[in-house]
Structure formats: structure tokens, C-alpha cells
Design an enzyme around this catalytic site. Sequence first.
Site, short mmCIF file in Angstrom:
data_model
loop_
_atom_site.label_atom_id
_atom_site.label_comp_id
_atom_site.label_asym_id
_atom_site.label_seq_id
_atom_site.Cartn_x
_atom_site.Cartn_y
_atom_site.Cartn_z
CD GLU A 111 -3.14 0.67 0.36
OE1 GLU A 111 -2.59 1.53 -0.35
OE2 GLU A 111 -4.36 0.63 0.51
CG ASP A 115 -5.72 8.62 6.24
OD1 ASP A 115 -6.22 8.86 7.35
OD2 ASP A 115 -5.49 9.51 5.41
N GLY A 117 -7.31 3.28 8.02
CA GLY A 117 -7.09 1.83 8.10
C GLY A 117 -8.23 1.02 7.49
CE LYS A 143 -1.79 11.82 6.25
NZ LYS A 143 -2.95 12.49 5.63
CG ASP A 171 -5.20 11.10 -5.96
OD1 ASP A 171 -5.11 10.46 -4.90
OD2 ASP A 171 -6.26 11.62 -6.35
NE ARG A 177 -3.47 8.27 -9.05
CZ ARG A 177 -4.16 7.99 -7.94
NH1 ARG A 177 -3.54 7.62 -6.86
NH2 ARG A 177 -5.47 8.08 -7.92
#
Length: 190
Positions: A111, A115, A117, A143, A171, A177
Site C-alpha cells: 500500500e 490512514d 485503516g 498516519k 494523487d 502521482r
Amino acid sequence: MSKIVETILKHSHEPLLDKVLLSEEQLQIRIAELGAQITRDYHGKDLLLVSVLKGGVVFLTDLMRHISVPHSIDFMAVSSYGVGVRATRGQPRITLDLNTDIRGRHVLLVEDIVDSGHSIDHVLRLLASRNPASIKVCTLLDKPSRREVYVPIAYLGFEIPNEFVFGYGLDLDEYCRNLRFIGTVKAEYQ
Ligand code: PRP
């Protein structure tokens, strides 16, 4: 068209960039280390790397070139955010499933960021039900301050603060990206 996209198309990403959080060099050094660690850990095992599109794909392609045990790759897509939507939506949705039978395989989910999750938790539960030999998570960014569900992270690139980041797979309304670094977005564009 959003203000972000309009700016990018007119002037590139530069007006939106607040600061470079992780440089190309920092990213590449850490990715090489992760690749070496994965190579050691999966020696003699039938490894399948599963990348979660689209953000994870840039990380995957660099990471796999530092993994020297034989392995194959496959892709899934999960939708958790929409363009212009910054908060986590409820239930993630699988928009692309694997082509591979993972029974008996050692699966490593790759991944770009964990964030809340929810996305990876959803994928983990789904794939675990298909009886792989093992399933682990490798994420470039974490995070932790945003976490809503526990995610077991086996391989981590960098822990980052709760900032709006883009580049290197992540993005800005589907653009940027391709950038080789990870940057933060100026407050006026958030
Ligand atoms: C991003 C990212 C993760 C997910 C993390 O994907 O690539 O998959 O969000 O967020 P979470 O931990 O709160 O679930 P996104 O849905 O933005 O799609 P993308 O990868 O195509 O950009």
C-alpha cells in the site's frame, strides 16, 4: 474542474507545494532497505505481492526491483475516497479483485498509505478468508494519528504526521502521482 486541477494543468504542481516531506533519495534508500528485508524474510516461500491501486502501484514497481526472491504480482482496487472528498467515507468498496488463487500463497499487501485503516482492513479480511499461507501488510506511509481500525503493519517505510500529502503514487484529484518525491499541500488548497 477543481481549483487544484485547474492550477496543476496551468502551472504544474509547484504552486500547490508547501514542502517536500520525503525526497526522492529518502524514499529510494528506505525502499531498498524494505526490499532487502522482504528478500530475507521470504526466502524459500512462494511470495505474491498484491498492490492496492492506484496509489500503491508506484511503490510496488520500485519495491519489487529490490526483492530478489522469486515472486509474482497482482492488483486490487478499493475505493475509499472520491475526487475532492478529503474525509474517509464509510464502507470501502472492492472495485477490482485479484486474478490469482491465493490459497497456500504467502501474500504481501503493498500500500502507499494507511490512514483510517478501513481500506486495508477490508482487503485483509477478504483475502484472509481465501486461505493464504500467510498475509502481511507493507505500507510506504503510515498516519497513525488518523487510525480508526487496527492494522497490523509488518513493513513500514515512514510514519508521517497528519498532513495532506501527494506525489509518488498519491494523487491530488487524480494528478501528480508521477512525482518522485512526497510533498505537502499549501493550506489554501486543502
Ligand atoms: C488511498 C490510499 C489507501 C487508502 C488509505 O486510496 O491509496 O488505499 O486511501 O486510506 P484509509 O486507510 O483511510 O482507508 P484512495 O481511495 O484515495 O484511492 P487511490 O489509491 O486510487 O488514490
